[in-house]
Enzyme design. Structure first.
Site, PDB file in Angstrom:
ATOM      1  N   ASP A  48       0.832  -1.201   0.000  1.00  0.00           N
ATOM      2  CA  ASP A  48       0.000   0.000   0.000  1.00  0.00           C
ATOM      3  C   ASP A  48       0.863   1.245   0.000  1.00  0.00           C
ATOM      4  O   ASP A  48       1.731   1.423   0.855  1.00  0.00           O
ATOM      5  CB  ASP A  48      -0.895  -0.003   1.246  1.00  0.00           C
ATOM      6  CG  ASP A  48      -1.768   1.226   1.334  1.00  0.00           C
ATOM      7  OD1 ASP A  48      -2.906   1.181   0.842  1.00  0.00           O
ATOM      8  OD2 ASP A  48      -1.306   2.246   1.897  1.00  0.00           O
ATOM      9  N   TYR A  53       2.575   9.984  -0.217  1.00  0.00           N
ATOM     10  CA  TYR A  53       3.743   9.446   0.475  1.00  0.00           C
ATOM     11  C   TYR A  53       5.062   9.788  -0.222  1.00  0.00           C
ATOM     12  O   TYR A  53       6.134   9.570   0.344  1.00  0.00           O
ATOM     13  CB  TYR A  53       3.645   7.924   0.612  1.00  0.00           C
ATOM     14  CG  TYR A  53       2.441   7.415   1.359  1.00  0.00           C
ATOM     15  CD1 TYR A  53       1.611   8.277   2.076  1.00  0.00           C
ATOM     16  CD2 TYR A  53       2.118   6.063   1.347  1.00  0.00           C
ATOM     17  CE1 TYR A  53       0.497   7.811   2.754  1.00  0.00           C
ATOM     18  CE2 TYR A  53       1.007   5.575   2.023  1.00  0.00           C
ATOM     19  CZ  TYR A  53       0.194   6.459   2.725  1.00  0.00           C
ATOM     20  OH  TYR A  53      -0.904   5.976   3.390  1.00  0.00           O
ATOM     21  N   TRP A 188      -5.961   1.432   8.316  1.00  0.00           N
ATOM     22  CA  TRP A 188      -4.643   2.047   8.376  1.00  0.00           C
ATOM     23  C   TRP A 188      -4.361   2.424   9.841  1.00  0.00           C
ATOM     24  O   TRP A 188      -5.272   2.569  10.633  1.00  0.00           O
ATOM     25  CB  TRP A 188      -4.512   3.240   7.440  1.00  0.00           C
ATOM     26  CG  TRP A 188      -5.385   4.448   7.648  1.00  0.00           C
ATOM     27  CD1 TRP A 188      -6.573   4.727   7.020  1.00  0.00           C
ATOM     28  CD2 TRP A 188      -5.120   5.589   8.493  1.00  0.00           C
ATOM     29  NE1 TRP A 188      -7.064   5.942   7.427  1.00  0.00           N
ATOM     30  CE2 TRP A 188      -6.193   6.499   8.330  1.00  0.00           C
ATOM     31  CE3 TRP A 188      -4.080   5.921   9.354  1.00  0.00           C
ATOM     32  CZ2 TRP A 188      -6.262   7.717   9.001  1.00  0.00           C
ATOM     33  CZ3 TRP A 188      -4.141   7.132  10.036  1.00  0.00           C
ATOM     34  CH2 TRP A 188      -5.224   8.017   9.846  1.00  0.00           C
ATOM     35  N   PRO A 190      -3.250   0.374  12.091  1.00  0.00           N
ATOM     36  CA  PRO A 190      -3.908  -0.650  12.909  1.00  0.00           C
ATOM     37  C   PRO A 190      -3.282  -0.838  14.285  1.00  0.00           C
ATOM     38  O   PRO A 190      -3.925  -1.388  15.177  1.00  0.00           O
ATOM     39  CB  PRO A 190      -3.769  -1.914  12.060  1.00  0.00           C
ATOM     40  CG  PRO A 190      -2.532  -1.688  11.231  1.00  0.00           C
ATOM     41  CD  PRO A 190      -2.569  -0.212  10.911  1.00  0.00           C
ATOM     42  N   LEU A 191      -2.046  -0.376  14.447  1.00  0.00           N
ATOM     43  CA  LEU A 191      -1.367  -0.517  15.737  1.00  0.00           C
ATOM     44  C   LEU A 191      -1.313   0.805  16.502  1.00  0.00           C
ATOM     45  O   LEU A 191      -0.568   0.939  17.478  1.00  0.00           O
ATOM     46  CB  LEU A 191       0.049  -1.067  15.519  1.00  0.00           C
ATOM     47  CG  LEU A 191       0.113  -2.399  14.756  1.00  0.00           C
ATOM     48  CD1 LEU A 191       1.551  -2.819  14.513  1.00  0.00           C
ATOM     49  CD2 LEU A 191      -0.645  -3.490  15.503  1.00  0.00           C
ATOM     50  N   ASN A 241       4.634  -9.644  12.146  1.00  0.00           N
ATOM     51  CA  ASN A 241       3.284  -9.226  11.767  1.00  0.00           C
ATOM     52  C   ASN A 241       2.552 -10.268  10.925  1.00  0.00           C
ATOM     53  O   ASN A 241       1.328 -10.210  10.802  1.00  0.00           O
ATOM     54  CB  ASN A 241       3.332  -7.886  11.030  1.00  0.00           C
ATOM     55  CG  ASN A 241       3.647  -6.730  11.955  1.00  0.00           C
ATOM     56  OD1 ASN A 241       3.532  -6.835  13.175  1.00  0.00           O
ATOM     57  ND2 ASN A 241       4.061  -5.607  11.382  1.00  0.00           N
TER      58      ASN A 241
END
Length: 279
Positions: A48, A53, A188, A190-191, A241
């Site tokens: 992704d 970015y 997005w 996620p942590l 992960n």
């Protein structure tokens, strides 16, 4: 050991891995090469990125020389706020193709809802999809109100919504809506930018399964049917992960993690971005 990564099928039949690799803030070519090659070695095939970015060209070089056939990769990118609008979206999409050194994108997304370009940008994505330049199209950071507005003019329903989801921002009401609409959900951050690693509840659950808090959190997403795209440049964490498909959390553990919800966002509220037409 490389874990088997489950697949999620979008409404148009296109499948992607439930675990992908996020590339936000990876802008150094050497670092990008090391991280992506490590990810590939550990079984990742979905990557992704976004125009915002500023790394599509760097990633394109890595993918072109990684030794994995293009058809085995799943590449996602997003139109930035500065490139929204019908004509500009189409122009920027062509630039993304050039930078990523590919002739198609697997998933092309609207990065944020913007009031002034709301319908025009989506019409451009519909054009891209209808001309088979992208295998699937969708949005990021859309609330239910944005989807209901889009319905008034769209010919194609978004196939996915990429939103901020983690234990401190569960977004269950939006998840329920998206599931009812058969729109896939991708998380997005996620942590929560690493915040989960210091959470005692997640540490305790992890000790039970001999897993890290991050692995517990990603498993929580997995069991909700959510696609996750954690980002890391640490080889150990990139490998860790993937180790989320060999255990299951109990219903009680899932509920306890849900109860961590406090409406905490690491990024902006999409409603504010929509009204201001940018950040």
């Amino acid at each position: 050991m490389t874990q088997f990564i489950k697949q999620v099928t979008l409404s148009n039949g296109v499948a992607l891995a439930q675990l992908g690799f996020g590339t936000f803030k990876i802008v150094d070519s050497k670092e990008a090469n090391t991280a992506i090659m490590t990810a590939l070695e550990n079984g990742y095939r979905s990557f992704d990125t976004a125009q915002l970015y500023n790394n599509e060209n760097i990633l394109g070089d890595v993918f072109a020389n990684c030794g994995v056939p293009r058809k085995e990769l799943f590449l996602t990118t997003k139109v930035s706020n500065n490139n929204q609008g019908y004509a500009q979206t189409l122009r920027s999409f062509e630039q993304s193709l050039n930078d990523l050194k590919t002739d198609y994108i697997d998933l092309f997304l609207v990065h944020w809802p913007l009031k002034n370009h709301f319908f025009a940008t989506w019409k451009a994505l519909e054009h891209i999809y209808e001309n088979k330049m992208a295998r699937a199209i969708g949005v990021c950071n859309f609330h239910q109100s944005h989807f209901e507005l889009l319905k008034t003019q769209a010919n194609i329903k978004p196939m996915i919504n990429q939103i901020e989801i983690h234990p401190y921002l569960v977004q269950q009401e939006l998840i329920n809506y998206l599931q009812t609409e058969n729109i896939a959900i991708e998380a997005w951050s996620p942590l929560a930018r690493g915040r989960v690693n210091d959470d005692q509840l997640l540490i305790n659950i992890g000790n039970k399964y001999q897993k890290t808090p991050s692995q517990v959190t990603l498993c929580w997403h997995k069991q909700k049917g959510i696609i996750v795209i954690p980002k890391s440049v640490n080889p150990q964490r990139i490998a860790e992960n993937t180790q989320i498909f060999d255990f299951e959390l109990t219903t009680e553990e899932m509920q306890k993690i849900d109860q961590l919800n406090e409406g905490f966002r690491t990024g902006p509220n999409p409603d504010n971005v929509y009204e201001k037409n940018g950040f």
